[in-house]
Design a protein around this motif. Structure first.
Motif, PDB file in Angstrom:
ATOM      1  N   PHE A   1      -4.988   6.725 -11.279  1.00  9.90           N
ATOM      2  CA  PHE A   1      -4.610   5.983 -10.074  1.00  9.90           C
ATOM      3  C   PHE A   1      -5.259   4.600 -10.076  1.00  9.90           C
ATOM      4  O   PHE A   1      -4.643   3.608  -9.705  1.00  9.90           O
TER       5      PHE A   1
ATOM      6  N   GLU B   1      -1.787  -1.045  -3.937  1.00  8.06           N
ATOM      7  CA  GLU B   1      -2.957  -0.262  -3.547  1.00  8.06           C
ATOM      8  C   GLU B   1      -2.528   1.161  -3.185  1.00  8.06           C
ATOM      9  O   GLU B   1      -1.489   1.346  -2.556  1.00  8.06           O
ATOM     10  N   LEU B   2      -3.322   2.138  -3.602  1.00 10.33           N
ATOM     11  CA  LEU B   2      -2.981   3.531  -3.310  1.00 10.33           C
ATOM     12  C   LEU B   2      -3.907   4.108  -2.247  1.00 10.33           C
ATOM     13  O   LEU B   2      -5.116   3.906  -2.294  1.00 10.33           O
TER      14      LEU B   2
ATOM     15  N   SER C   1      -1.608  13.941  -3.048  1.00 13.75           N
ATOM     16  CA  SER C   1      -1.806  14.443  -4.405  1.00 13.75           C
ATOM     17  C   SER C   1      -2.310  15.875  -4.416  1.00 13.75           C
ATOM     18  O   SER C   1      -3.417  16.166  -3.978  1.00 13.75           O
TER      19      SER C   1
ATOM     20  N   GLU D   1      -3.454   0.892 -10.007  1.00 11.81           N
ATOM     21  CA  GLU D   1      -3.750  -0.175  -9.048  1.00 11.81           C
ATOM     22  C   GLU D   1      -4.036  -1.487  -9.761  1.00 11.81           C
ATOM     23  O   GLU D   1      -3.559  -2.549  -9.368  1.00 11.81           O
TER      24      GLU D   1
ATOM     25  N   VAL E   1      -4.803   7.676  -1.315  1.00 19.19           N
ATOM     26  CA  VAL E   1      -4.536   9.013  -1.849  1.00 19.19           C
ATOM     27  C   VAL E   1      -5.156  10.086  -0.960  1.00 19.19           C
ATOM     28  O   VAL E   1      -6.346  10.043  -0.665  1.00 19.19           O
TER      29      VAL E   1
ATOM     30  N   THR F   1       0.845  -1.186   0.000  1.00 13.33           N
ATOM     31  CA  THR F   1       0.000   0.000   0.000  1.00 13.33           C
ATOM     32  C   THR F   1       0.884   1.240   0.000  1.00 13.33           C
ATOM     33  O   THR F   1       1.806   1.342   0.784  1.00 13.33           O
ATOM     34  N   LEU F   2       0.549   2.144  -0.906  1.00 16.62           N
ATOM     35  CA  LEU F   2       1.372   3.329  -1.084  1.00 16.62           C
ATOM     36  C   LEU F   2       0.543   4.549  -0.702  1.00 16.62           C
ATOM     37  O   LEU F   2      -0.593   4.682  -1.147  1.00 16.62           O
ATOM     38  N   THR F   3       1.113   5.410   0.139  1.00 14.77           N
ATOM     39  CA  THR F   3       0.388   6.624   0.494  1.00 14.77           C
ATOM     40  C   THR F   3       0.840   7.767  -0.416  1.00 14.77           C
ATOM     41  O   THR F   3       2.009   8.110  -0.442  1.00 14.77           O
ATOM     42  N   VAL F   4      -0.112   8.313  -1.161  1.00 14.20           N
ATOM     43  CA  VAL F   4       0.184   9.388  -2.104  1.00 14.20           C
ATOM     44  C   VAL F   4      -0.451  10.682  -1.603  1.00 14.20           C
ATOM     45  O   VAL F   4      -1.637  10.708  -1.295  1.00 14.20           O
TER      46      VAL F   4
ATOM     47  N   PHE G   1       5.639   3.634  -8.881  1.00 15.37           N
ATOM     48  CA  PHE G   1       4.627   4.641  -9.157  1.00 15.37           C
ATOM     49  C   PHE G   1       5.199   5.741 -10.064  1.00 15.37           C
ATOM     50  O   PHE G   1       4.597   6.127 -11.065  1.00 15.37           O
TER      51      PHE G   1
END
Lengths: 539, 347
Positions: B57, B67-68, B46, B61, B70, B41-44, B282
């Motif tokens: 996005f 998984e993002l 934005s 995925e 955002v 899981t990636l924290t973006v 990403f």
């Protein structure tokens, strides 16, 4: 009757010793309220000579003066609208009085930037009025006049709601005495009624003044640069937090001056009954032919400050729908908005109580200190408070960072005065004698408060809750930065649509927001009416 | 009466405590349950609008299985947030609307260096010289004009010519918009503060109509409130997508005019990220074919990596005679630009 003189020269606190429990409670509240202030001071400590050169310029002074001018004008305007409206809707026989009581409070639910936008679309250069009439050179709205109009129209309900609660609690015997002694109706109003309402007017005026001081949305739309602009320029342009913090500290100092002025305006008079017997039920004042003038005034204000903005939003929605755009009804966001705003309002009420009690009952140094500290959050732009929370929570309390409780906490810090001011005014009106009687009859302090005082100030408490709820529903900067990822409120939905320039997408949630906010306002007005009836039946 | 009031208060307080407890549990559960799947899981953060990038996005995925999470916000405010969070930032990636916000984060040393092959993909104009962030799409400044009212031949080659009195009452722009402000900053870089002040005062003397944002400026042109407006090139397409066909076209300035600035949206990976691999994937995706095609076709922006053609209506990027300014320098000039705008009275 002479013994019932409400406006005694000095009110002496009855319980000289402040209960320790209350002090501890207030101290905890102050500690939390001091978070944005601590953050600002921390950043100010990083400043150097260069920062101060940047700030101590003519332009900063010029912006500060403009802010002061706007605050003074808007406060005066809001009092000028709010006080007569409160008196008209509560005490007179104006036609459709009960309907107006709700309607004239409604502009409160319009976020001031939305309201300013609607005013510009209607009255601005190439606005609707200009296009419909086709008259060149019509006066257009903008600058100081525009900011003044927008902020006055969308903040006077603070004065109106708080003063209306005061008018309802007013004992009419003094006014009757003045009339009986030959004073005219107008001179009774200005010489007796207004002075009796001083703490309420001061409270409402304070909320308006501090709101105007920290507002950025309306003044930016009207292109009237004030002090908050200097703060925003630092964040947006320079990404430098130190000058922004120094400027914020100056804003807090301005707020402090306003608070001191408010304490003076409130005076040290006594506003409760000290004689025997209980307050009478006020009779309706007959306005004669003036009732229709009052009616027209209410109609005009409602049209400009409520119907206009709502129509503007509805127009965006209709235009979007007509072009086949999907109209999003964001029920989940509506639920989230209501839930988190209700939580914020409830916690704010609990946090405001010790501050209000200390100020109204004990008038001690600790009380003024608690008040100054706890009001600093309300005087600051939301982004400054939000970044303060970001700093402390992410670095020292990561377990609470980006969570619902943190957003609730931020709401309390941002809006506490809206809860404590109505409470405090109600406490002043009830006075300490009732509690003293209860104590003399052998009840404990807590029992006296719960059984005697709390029911008497419940009207003020309800107003307090509703004010914080309504303001929290509209809050954006802190919600945006502190919410759990993916948590959407109506305000964030409106923002999402508006930043993309898709007004039709912003309009749906905006209309839902207005509809939801109208409910507590309606309940507030209805409840008070129900109470009047109850008493009348008993009679 | 009294009893119900207090019962209600007690109930509300209980509910609040419960909620606070739940809230406190949530993040804790996240950190303890760090199994391998969770790492994906990636924290973006934005700063780019949800309306513009949410589809991209989603596509990411699906394509990568990552998984993002955002958080949308304003680019400048998110940059300020990251600066406050410092090393404790939950963000892995910062995706910004403009180079200035990226520069602020880079300057505090909160970004990590990107892979050379990703950097080299992108035109040198659109990335950090230190390799700390990379551009993802380009946005050209243009003069959008109403085709019913003006022939393109009557429009000047330089934006400075709009200070001529013949344009009085015919022009408009959004002074609070960050792209407009970046253009003013570029002009300061190129021609100095005095020339820029003269230009802004000249514009102001022509009674420009000031708009809230780019799209309302374009709508103003379409509605004949004004004839020419200074906006980013893709807004005429966006407004047409919402409002239907409009009689508005883009005019590009020439000869390295500051009015033809091409700015970039971009992305950087936080040094404090604990999902570096996913974060780099990403960045790779946004600057790769999938991302670049999306920007060209869905947001009508300029791809910044070669190999993907811009949308058919667009003047190709290398044909735009954009001014010679370093975007990463521009960040430092935004403040003087804002000061100048405020001083002249356009802000």
């Amino acid at each position: 009757m002479a013994r019932a003189a409400h406006l005694g020269p000095r009110a002496r606190p009855s319980f000289a010793r402040v209960p320790a429990g209350l002090l501890v409670w207030a101290a905890i509240v102050c500690l939390v309220m001091a978070i944005p202030l601590a953050y600002i001071l921390l950043r100010v400590a990083e400043s150097d000579a260069g920062t101060w050169d940047l700030i101590l310029r003519d332009r900063t002074v010029w912006l500060a003066l403009r802010s002061i001018g706007l605050v003074a004008a808007v406060t005066a305007g809001a009092i000028g609208l709010g006080v007569p409206l409160a008196w008209l809707t509560v005490r007179t026989d104006m036609p459709l009085r009960k309907v107006w009581a709700v309607l004239v409070a409604l502009p409160l639910v319009i976020p001031s930037y939305v309201g300013a936008f609607a005013l510009i679309s209607a009255f601005g250069p190439s606005g609707m009025l200009n296009r419909v009439t086709g008259i060149e050179g019509l006066p257009t709205i903008g600058g100081f006049a525009g900011s003044f109009a927008a902020l006055t129209l969308f903040t006077y309900p603070y004065v109106y709601l708080i003063v209306a609660a005061g008018v309802r609690g007013l004992d009419p015997s003094l006014e009757e005495a003045a009339r009986g002694l030959g004073r005219s109706r107008l001179s009774t109003f200005t010489g007796v009624t207004i002075p009796l309402l001083r703490p309420f007017i001061a409270s409402g005026g304070l909320l308006v003044a501090l709101y105007t001081l920290h507002d950025f949305g309306a003044v930016s739309l009207m292109r009237f640069p004030v002090f908050t602009q200097a703060i925003y320029l630092q964040y947006r342009g320079a990404f430098d937090r130190t000058p922004a913090a120094v400027l914020s500290l100056m804003l807090v100092c301005l707020a402090l001056v306003i608070l001191v002025m408010e304490v003076r305006a409130r005076g040290r008079a006594r506003y409760h009954r000290v004689g025997s017997g209980t307050a009478k039920i006020a009779g309706r004042i007959h306005l004669g032919p003036w009732r229709w003038a009052a009616f027209a005034a209410c109609l005009l204000i409602t049209l400009i400050a409520f119907v206009g903005p709502v129509a503007t939003i509805a127009f965006w929605l209709a235009r979007g729908a007509a072009r086949g755009g999907e109209v999003r009804l964001t029920w989940a966001a509506a639920g989230a908005s209501m839930g988190i705003s209700a939580l914020g309002a409830s916690v704010a009420l609990v946090a405001a109580l010790p501050i209000a009690l200390l100020t109204a009952r004990y008038g001690s140094k600790a009380a003024s200190f608690a008040r100054y500290v706890s009001y600093s959050g309300y005087a600051l732009p939301g982004i400054v408070v939000a970044l303060g929370f970001v700093f402390f929570a992410s670095n020292y309390a990561s377990w609470i960072y980006q969570s619902i409780p943190l957003v609730v906490l931020a709401y309390v810090v941002l809006f506490l005065p809206q809860a404590s001011e109505p409470l405090q005014s109600s406490l002043l009106q009830v006075g300490p004698r009732i509690a003293e009687a209860g104590r003399a009859l052998g009840s404990g302090r807590r029992r006296v408060f719960v059984r005697l005082e709390a029911p008497l100030i419940s009207r003020g408490a309800l107003a307090a809750w509703a004010l914080v709820f309504l303001t929290a529903m509209k809050e954006l900067p802190a919600t945006l930065l502190l919410r759990p990822t993916g948590f959407e409120t109506l305000a964030t939905r409106i923002w999402t649509g508006a930043t993309a320039g898709l007004y039709s997408k912003a309009a749906g949630p905006a209309l839902i927001l207005l509809a939801i906010c109208a409910i507590p306002l309606y309940v507030l007005a209805r409840r008070v009416e129900a109470r009047d009836l109850e008493v009348r039946v008993e009679k | 009466m009294t009893r119900t009031l207090w019962t209600r208060t007690a109930a509300a307080a209980a509910a609040l405590l419960l909620l606070a407890a739940c809230g406190a549990d949530e993040p804790a559960a996240e950190t303890t349950g760090a199994d391998p799947a969770e790492e994906q899981t990636l924290t973006v953060y934005s700063g780019r609008e949800e309306e513009l990038v949410a589809d991209l996005f989603e596509q990411f995925e699906t394509d990568t299985g990552i998984e993002l999470d955002v958080r949308y916000g304003d680019s400048a405010e998110l940059a300020a947030t990251i600066l406050e969070e410092g090393d404790s930032s939950p963000a892995d990636v910062f995706f910004s609307q403009d180079a200035g916000s990226l520069g602020a984060v880079a300057q505090e040393g909160l970004f990590q260096e990107l892979d050379a092959d990703v950097l080299e993909r992108v035109d040198e104009r659109f990335r950090s010289p230190d390799g700390l962030w990379v551009g993802t799409s380009g946005r050209g400044r243009v003069a959008a004009y109403n085709t019913d009212l003006i022939d393109e031949g009557d429009l000047p080659d330089s934006i400075v010519d709009f200070t001529d009195p013949q344009w009085k009452g015919r022009i408009g722009f959004p002074p609070t918009n960050s792209s407009f402000q970046a253009f003013v900053a570029a002009m300061i870089e190129l021609e100095g503060e005095d020339a820029t002040r003269d230009f802004l005062e000249g514009l102001k003397a022509n009674d420009p109509k000031l708009y809230e944002d780019n799209s309302s400026t374009v709508r103003g042109i379409a509605a004949e409130e004004i004839e020419v407006g200074f906006v980013n090139h893709y807004y005429i397409y966006e407004v047409a997508a919402e409002d239907g066909e409009i009689p508005v076209a883009n005019h590009f300035f020439t000869g390295g005019d500051p009015g033809a600035l091409v700015n970039a949206a971009g992305v950087g990976v936080l040094a404090s990220s604990d999902a570096t691999d996913a974060a780099r994937e990403f960045v790779d995706y946004l600057t790769g074919d999938e991302g670049q095609t999306y920007f060209a076709e869905d947001t009508f922006e300029y791809p910044v990596a070669p190999g993907v053609e811009p949308g058919e209506d667009l003047v190709p990027l290398d044909e735009i005679e954009s001014p010679d300014v370093d975007l990463s320098d521009l960040g430092a000039t935004i403040e003087p630009a804002l000061e100048l705008l405020a001083e002249v009275g356009l802000l």
